[in-house]
Scaffold this active site. Structure first.
Site, PDB file in Angstrom:
ATOM      1  N   GLN A 153     -46.507 -71.920   3.021  1.00 35.68           N
ATOM      2  CA  GLN A 153     -47.530 -72.974   2.940  1.00 35.68           C
ATOM      3  C   GLN A 153     -48.511 -72.754   1.792  1.00 35.68           C
ATOM      4  O   GLN A 153     -49.514 -73.455   1.678  1.00 35.68           O
ATOM      5  CB  GLN A 153     -48.240 -73.147   4.288  1.00 35.68           C
ATOM      6  CG  GLN A 153     -49.097 -71.982   4.731  1.00 35.68           C
ATOM      7  CD  GLN A 153     -49.572 -72.139   6.170  1.00 35.68           C
ATOM      8  OE1 GLN A 153     -48.808 -71.956   7.106  1.00 35.68           O
ATOM      9  NE2 GLN A 153     -50.842 -72.496   6.358  1.00 35.68           N
ATOM     10  N   GLN A 213     -53.440 -81.228  10.035  1.00 40.31           N
ATOM     11  CA  GLN A 213     -52.407 -80.300  10.522  1.00 40.31           C
ATOM     12  C   GLN A 213     -52.140 -80.543  12.015  1.00 40.31           C
ATOM     13  O   GLN A 213     -50.990 -80.556  12.460  1.00 40.31           O
ATOM     14  CB  GLN A 213     -52.879 -78.855  10.294  1.00 40.31           C
ATOM     15  CG  GLN A 213     -52.018 -77.810  10.979  1.00 40.31           C
ATOM     16  CD  GLN A 213     -52.451 -76.402  10.613  1.00 40.31           C
ATOM     17  OE1 GLN A 213     -52.069 -75.906   9.584  1.00 40.31           O
ATOM     18  NE2 GLN A 213     -53.228 -75.753  11.465  1.00 40.31           N
ATOM     19  N   MET A 217     -53.412 -67.199  10.966  1.00 44.69           N
ATOM     20  CA  MET A 217     -53.039 -66.398   9.797  1.00 44.69           C
ATOM     21  C   MET A 217     -53.951 -65.174   9.717  1.00 44.69           C
ATOM     22  O   MET A 217     -54.098 -64.572   8.652  1.00 44.69           O
ATOM     23  CB  MET A 217     -53.126 -67.228   8.522  1.00 44.69           C
ATOM     24  CG  MET A 217     -52.141 -68.397   8.537  1.00 44.69           C
ATOM     25  SD  MET A 217     -51.604 -68.931   6.903  1.00 44.69           S
ATOM     26  CE  MET A 217     -53.148 -69.369   6.167  1.00 44.69           C
ATOM     27  N   GLY A 255     -64.189 -69.140  15.447  1.00 47.55           N
ATOM     28  CA  GLY A 255     -63.395 -70.364  15.639  1.00 47.55           C
ATOM     29  C   GLY A 255     -62.047 -70.043  16.280  1.00 47.55           C
ATOM     30  O   GLY A 255     -61.622 -70.693  17.245  1.00 47.55           O
ATOM     31  N   HIS A 256     -61.354 -69.018  15.766  1.00 49.16           N
ATOM     32  CA  HIS A 256     -60.062 -68.639  16.354  1.00 49.16           C
ATOM     33  C   HIS A 256     -60.246 -68.152  17.792  1.00 49.16           C
ATOM     34  O   HIS A 256     -59.431 -68.434  18.666  1.00 49.16           O
ATOM     35  CB  HIS A 256     -59.420 -67.490  15.558  1.00 49.16           C
ATOM     36  CG  HIS A 256     -59.090 -67.812  14.138  1.00 49.16           C
ATOM     37  ND1 HIS A 256     -59.803 -67.310  13.075  1.00 49.16           N
ATOM     38  CD2 HIS A 256     -58.106 -68.577  13.604  1.00 49.16           C
ATOM     39  CE1 HIS A 256     -59.257 -67.732  11.946  1.00 49.16           C
ATOM     40  NE2 HIS A 256     -58.239 -68.512  12.235  1.00 49.16           N
ATOM     41  N   LYS A 285     -60.467 -78.349  13.190  1.00 49.00           N
ATOM     42  CA  LYS A 285     -60.922 -78.083  11.821  1.00 49.00           C
ATOM     43  C   LYS A 285     -59.842 -78.506  10.817  1.00 49.00           C
ATOM     44  O   LYS A 285     -60.119 -79.095   9.790  1.00 49.00           O
ATOM     45  CB  LYS A 285     -61.245 -76.591  11.701  1.00 49.00           C
ATOM     46  CG  LYS A 285     -61.210 -76.011  10.317  1.00 49.00           C
ATOM     47  CD  LYS A 285     -62.515 -76.192   9.638  1.00 49.00           C
ATOM     48  CE  LYS A 285     -62.631 -75.636   8.252  1.00 49.00           C
ATOM     49  NZ  LYS A 285     -61.477 -75.167   7.584  1.00 49.00           N
ATOM     50  N   ASP A 286     -58.571 -78.176  11.158  1.00 47.97           N
ATOM     51  CA  ASP A 286     -57.426 -78.618  10.340  1.00 47.97           C
ATOM     52  C   ASP A 286     -56.852 -79.864  11.019  1.00 47.97           C
ATOM     53  O   ASP A 286     -55.770 -79.827  11.603  1.00 47.97           O
ATOM     54  CB  ASP A 286     -56.389 -77.508  10.243  1.00 47.97           C
ATOM     55  CG  ASP A 286     -56.928 -76.309   9.492  1.00 47.97           C
ATOM     56  OD1 ASP A 286     -57.011 -76.367   8.265  1.00 47.97           O
ATOM     57  OD2 ASP A 286     -57.301 -75.324  10.155  1.00 47.97           O
ATOM     58  N   ALA A 317     -57.481 -62.827   9.769  1.00 48.81           N
ATOM     59  CA  ALA A 317     -58.864 -62.933   9.263  1.00 48.81           C
ATOM     60  C   ALA A 317     -59.683 -63.721  10.281  1.00 48.81           C
ATOM     61  O   ALA A 317     -60.352 -64.702   9.948  1.00 48.81           O
ATOM     62  CB  ALA A 317     -58.895 -63.586   7.884  1.00 48.81           C
ATOM     63  N   LEU A 318     -59.595 -63.274  11.508  1.00 51.53           N
ATOM     64  CA  LEU A 318     -60.101 -64.072  12.630  1.00 51.53           C
ATOM     65  C   LEU A 318     -61.619 -64.140  12.654  1.00 51.53           C
ATOM     66  O   LEU A 318     -62.312 -63.194  12.282  1.00 51.53           O
ATOM     67  CB  LEU A 318     -59.588 -63.473  13.951  1.00 51.53           C
ATOM     68  CG  LEU A 318     -58.064 -63.399  14.050  1.00 51.53           C
ATOM     69  CD1 LEU A 318     -57.651 -62.807  15.390  1.00 51.53           C
ATOM     70  CD2 LEU A 318     -57.417 -64.756  13.849  1.00 51.53           C
TER      71      LEU A 318
END
Ligand code: PAF
Length: 289
Positions: free
Chosen positions: A66, A158, A35, A41-42, A154-155, A37-38
């Protein structure tokens, strides 16, 4: 040496043209949905996709389905130009940044509902969340048609929901989970950390330690219910304003441990509030014995 600018496409037709050309050349394709705002982690997910495939696509789309009406859709951090630069620096080959109309055109009427691992935990507090994630991830996987897609642990819930959905719907993309990236004090990297004040960051950094201690106690044979309750109290004592849940579940299915002991590999998961910011984290718990 500067990194060359990253090609950006905004339509499914353009995305498929590029990916189709790669496939004609016999190249494999990796995909990282985001989404925006990297953060680091991304970028780790992008690098992992680059290890697994010849070409990497990353999507940047703040998915409205979501978010509940009272949540942070309107204020969710957006920085597309910087995101493109960061993706290029991590070895991404194409950014897919669709508009909301491209993803959800007039008349869009389809839902994706996943049971099993989506039950409880996040769903108890954000009932809309996994139906929104499932529909957008199903669409993105169909749009990109990648060989492999990388999601962060992390998610964790999900990740389990996406695995279940791709299995159940015969979506051929292989799903890979990548370990959570943390700052030097154990705080899981998250775009929402940007909302935290310095004082809140100091408290947020305690979350990982509380979960690690609780996980160790569970692996040593303690009662799951008692350890969950104690961990929630420790988070409040550490300065968290509210704890949505601390739960120790079976690692693969996220089912509860019927016997109140971690008798197969487990996962401890938590969600807690600092001011208006909700943080989540999780980690593996070894089976007793
Ligand atoms: O994890 C996220 O950033 C989002 O839930 C995802 C998978 C990109 C779907 O919008």
């Amino acid at each position: 040496m500067t990194t060359p600018a990253l090609p950006v496409v905004t339509t499914v037709i353009d995305l498929r043209e590029t990916v189709g050309a790669w496939k004609k050349q016999g190249l494999t394709v990796g995909f990282v949905p985001t989404m925006g705002a990297l953060h680091e982690g991304h970028l780790t997910l992008v690098r992992e996709a680059g290890q697994q495939a010849d070409r990497v696509v990353a999507s940047v789309f703040v998915n409205p389905t979501q978010f509940a009406a009272h949540e942070d859709l309107g204020t969710y951090p957006r920085q597309e130009v910087l995101d493109a630069e960061l993706l290029a620096s991590a070895g991404c080959h194409l950014m897919f940044a669709p508009t909301t109309d491209e993803m959800y055109p007039e008349g869009f009427s389809t839902g994706v509902s996943v049971g099993g691992p989506s039950e409880g935990l996040e769903t108890d507090f954000r009932p809309h969340f996994f139906s929104g994630v499932a529909v957008v991830v199903a669409k993105l996987l169909n749009q990109v048609q990648a060989d492999v897609a990388v999601f962060g642990e992390k998610d964790y819930q999900q990740l389990m929901v996406v695995r279940r959905m791709t299995l159940d719907l015969d979506i051929p993309t292989r799903i890979v989970g990548a370990p959570t990236q943390r700052d030097g004090h154990g705080l899981a990297l998250s775009s929402r950390n940007a909302y935290l004040s310095e004082d809140e960051i100091a408290v947020a950094r305690r979350l990982n330690g509380v979960l690690a201690q609780a996980g160790a106690n569970a692996a040593a044979g303690g009662s799951v219910a008692e350890i969950e309750a104690q961990a929630a109290r420790s988070l409040l004592e550490a300065g968290f304003a509210m704890v949505d849940y601390v739960a120790i579940r079976q690692a693969g299915s996220l089912a509860v441990f019927e016997g109140d002991q971690v008798d197969t590999p487990g996962r401890i998961l938590a969600a807690a509030w600092l001011g208006k910011t909700r943080l989540i984290d999780n980690m593996a718990v070894a089976a007793v014995g």
